[in-house]
Scaffold this motif. Sequence first.
Motif, PDB file in Angstrom:
ATOM      1  N   ARG A  26       7.581 -23.940  52.731  1.00 54.30           N
ATOM      2  CA  ARG A  26       8.160 -23.134  51.648  1.00 54.30           C
ATOM      3  C   ARG A  26       7.096 -22.225  51.027  1.00 54.30           C
ATOM      4  NH1 ARG A  26      13.198 -24.458  50.081  1.00 54.30           N
ATOM      5  NH2 ARG A  26      13.969 -26.522  50.616  1.00 54.30           N
ATOM      6  N   THR A  27       5.912 -22.766  50.839  1.00 49.79           N
ATOM      7  CA  THR A  27       4.830 -22.003  50.224  1.00 49.79           C
ATOM      8  C   THR A  27       4.323 -20.906  51.164  1.00 49.79           C
ATOM      9  OG1 THR A  27       4.180 -23.924  48.934  1.00 49.79           O
ATOM     10  CG2 THR A  27       2.544 -22.194  49.174  1.00 49.79           C
ATOM     11  N   MET A  28       4.087 -21.252  52.413  1.00 51.46           N
ATOM     12  CA  MET A  28       3.513 -20.306  53.367  1.00 51.46           C
ATOM     13  C   MET A  28       4.509 -19.250  53.830  1.00 51.46           C
ATOM     14  SD  MET A  28       1.334 -22.791  55.850  1.00 51.46           S
ATOM     15  CE  MET A  28       0.209 -24.016  55.245  1.00 51.46           C
ATOM     16  N   VAL A  45      11.242 -39.970  48.098  1.00 49.48           N
ATOM     17  CA  VAL A  45       9.956 -39.290  48.252  1.00 49.48           C
ATOM     18  C   VAL A  45       8.825 -40.209  47.793  1.00 49.48           C
ATOM     19  CG1 VAL A  45       8.602 -37.250  47.630  1.00 49.48           C
ATOM     20  CG2 VAL A  45      11.072 -37.046  47.942  1.00 49.48           C
ATOM     21  N   ASN A  46       7.806 -40.336  48.618  1.00 51.82           N
ATOM     22  CA  ASN A  46       6.669 -41.206  48.319  1.00 51.82           C
ATOM     23  C   ASN A  46       5.786 -40.567  47.241  1.00 51.82           C
ATOM     24  OD1 ASN A  46       3.907 -42.322  48.618  1.00 51.82           O
ATOM     25  ND2 ASN A  46       4.820 -43.473  50.298  1.00 51.82           N
ATOM     26  N   PRO A  47       5.495 -41.289  46.157  1.00 51.59           N
ATOM     27  CA  PRO A  47       4.679 -40.716  45.079  1.00 51.59           C
ATOM     28  C   PRO A  47       3.283 -40.290  45.542  1.00 51.59           C
ATOM     29  CG  PRO A  47       5.419 -42.965  44.522  1.00 51.59           C
ATOM     30  CD  PRO A  47       5.966 -42.637  45.874  1.00 51.59           C
ATOM     31  N   ARG A  48       2.736 -40.959  46.557  1.00 48.20           N
ATOM     32  CA  ARG A  48       1.414 -40.546  47.057  1.00 48.20           C
ATOM     33  C   ARG A  48       1.499 -39.191  47.759  1.00 48.20           C
ATOM     34  NH1 ARG A  48       0.673 -46.447  48.766  1.00 48.20           N
ATOM     35  NH2 ARG A  48      -0.841 -47.290  47.302  1.00 48.20           N
ATOM     36  N   ALA A  49       2.614 -38.923  48.436  1.00 47.06           N
ATOM     37  CA  ALA A  49       2.807 -37.606  49.064  1.00 47.06           C
ATOM     38  C   ALA A  49       2.854 -36.528  47.986  1.00 47.06           C
ATOM     39  CB  ALA A  49       4.080 -37.599  49.902  1.00 47.06           C
ATOM     40  N   VAL A  50       3.560 -36.808  46.893  1.00 46.67           N
ATOM     41  CA  VAL A  50       3.625 -35.861  45.771  1.00 46.67           C
ATOM     42  C   VAL A  50       2.215 -35.626  45.226  1.00 46.67           C
ATOM     43  CG1 VAL A  50       4.514 -35.495  43.428  1.00 46.67           C
ATOM     44  CG2 VAL A  50       5.996 -36.513  45.182  1.00 46.67           C
ATOM     45  N   GLN A  51       1.447 -36.705  45.082  1.00 44.48           N
ATOM     46  CA  GLN A  51       0.095 -36.612  44.527  1.00 44.48           C
ATOM     47  C   GLN A  51      -0.847 -35.790  45.407  1.00 44.48           C
ATOM     48  OE1 GLN A  51      -1.684 -40.420  43.518  1.00 44.48           O
ATOM     49  NE2 GLN A  51      -3.742 -39.547  43.467  1.00 44.48           N
ATOM     50  N   VAL A  52      -0.859 -36.038  46.725  1.00 42.82           N
ATOM     51  CA  VAL A  52      -1.804 -35.312  47.582  1.00 42.82           C
ATOM     52  C   VAL A  52      -1.396 -33.849  47.752  1.00 42.82           C
ATOM     53  CG1 VAL A  52      -2.657 -37.366  48.778  1.00 42.82           C
ATOM     54  CG2 VAL A  52      -0.807 -36.022  49.829  1.00 42.82           C
ATOM     55  N   MET A  53      -0.110 -33.556  47.651  1.00 44.35           N
ATOM     56  CA  MET A  53       0.311 -32.149  47.702  1.00 44.35           C
ATOM     57  C   MET A  53      -0.089 -31.433  46.415  1.00 44.35           C
ATOM     58  SD  MET A  53       1.507 -31.485  50.674  1.00 44.35           S
ATOM     59  CE  MET A  53       2.480 -29.977  50.509  1.00 44.35           C
ATOM     60  N   ALA A  54       0.021 -32.120  45.278  1.00 44.29           N
ATOM     61  CA  ALA A  54      -0.395 -31.528  44.006  1.00 44.29           C
ATOM     62  C   ALA A  54      -1.889 -31.193  44.040  1.00 44.29           C
ATOM     63  CB  ALA A  54      -0.076 -32.474  42.849  1.00 44.29           C
ATOM     64  N   VAL A  56      -3.481 -29.900  46.348  1.00 44.38           N
ATOM     65  CA  VAL A  56      -3.675 -28.595  46.994  1.00 44.38           C
ATOM     66  C   VAL A  56      -2.763 -27.531  46.373  1.00 44.38           C
ATOM     67  CG1 VAL A  56      -4.580 -29.526  49.159  1.00 44.38           C
ATOM     68  CG2 VAL A  56      -2.110 -29.177  48.918  1.00 44.38           C
ATOM     69  N   GLY A  57      -2.249 -27.827  45.183  1.00 44.54           N
ATOM     70  CA  GLY A  57      -1.511 -26.834  44.419  1.00 44.54           C
ATOM     71  C   GLY A  57      -0.054 -26.642  44.808  1.00 44.54           C
ATOM     72  N   ILE A  58       0.536 -27.624  45.504  1.00 47.12           N
ATOM     73  CA  ILE A  58       1.943 -27.516  45.889  1.00 47.12           C
ATOM     74  C   ILE A  58       2.723 -28.659  45.245  1.00 47.12           C
ATOM     75  CG2 ILE A  58       3.591 -27.531  47.807  1.00 47.12           C
ATOM     76  CD1 ILE A  58       1.368 -26.282  49.535  1.00 47.12           C
ATOM     77  N   ASP A  59       3.739 -28.288  44.472  1.00 47.65           N
ATOM     78  CA  ASP A  59       4.542 -29.275  43.747  1.00 47.65           C
ATOM     79  C   ASP A  59       5.783 -29.625  44.560  1.00 47.65           C
ATOM     80  OD1 ASP A  59       5.956 -30.836  41.977  1.00 47.65           O
ATOM     81  OD2 ASP A  59       6.258 -29.258  40.490  1.00 47.65           O
ATOM     82  N   ILE A  60       5.827 -30.846  45.078  1.00 44.16           N
ATOM     83  CA  ILE A  60       7.030 -31.304  45.800  1.00 44.16           C
ATOM     84  C   ILE A  60       7.772 -32.368  44.985  1.00 44.16           C
ATOM     85  CG2 ILE A  60       6.102 -30.716  48.084  1.00 44.16           C
ATOM     86  CD1 ILE A  60       5.707 -33.789  48.545  1.00 44.16           C
ATOM     87  N   SER A  61       7.411 -32.498  43.709  1.00 43.38           N
ATOM     88  CA  SER A  61       8.012 -33.554  42.885  1.00 43.38           C
ATOM     89  C   SER A  61       9.516 -33.356  42.701  1.00 43.38           C
ATOM     90  CB  SER A  61       7.323 -33.637  41.530  1.00 43.38           C
ATOM     91  OG  SER A  61       7.501 -32.436  40.800  1.00 43.38           O
ATOM     92  N   GLY A  62      10.018 -32.138  42.871  1.00 47.55           N
ATOM     93  CA  GLY A  62      11.444 -31.880  42.713  1.00 47.55           C
ATOM     94  C   GLY A  62      12.230 -32.039  44.009  1.00 47.55           C
TER      95      GLY A  62
END
Length: 141
Positions: A26-28, A45-54, A56-62
């Motif tokens: 989505r970002t690229m 959604v795994n909270p660690r996936a949300v954390q490691v994406m954050a 690198v500046g990408i919010d997948i929390s939604g």
Amino acid sequence: MSKKKKVLFLCTGNSCRSQMAEGFARTMAQDKWDVFSAGTAPVGVNPRAVQVMAEVGIDISGQKSKAIDPEILNSADVVVTLCGDAYESCPLTPPTVKRIHWPLEDPARATGTEEEIMAKFRAVRDEIKKRVAELLATLED
């Protein structure tokens, strides 16, 4: 104006790998592609996936963990499976759908200390970023 192409990222739980791939794509791709992810057996959604994406500046929390939508599956230009189970159990697609398989380790199965587990999530995240960039570059018109 041509219609946007669709890419669907599939894994079993739609909790880590496919969610990260969706976030990167989505970002690229910005508005050039419609990007989706799904799982053969969605688990959230795994909270660690949300954390490691954050990190690198990408919010997948939604983003939400979703089951496969047959309409999206059958109308996608590209379907990328990110684990063996999704690759083996992915429903048949029309011959017009390009199928790609990325056999990536599931970071949710990582064991060890929190630092070791997070290192595995970051390694998988970085590999997904590289592969998504390569995929989008090869699929551009």
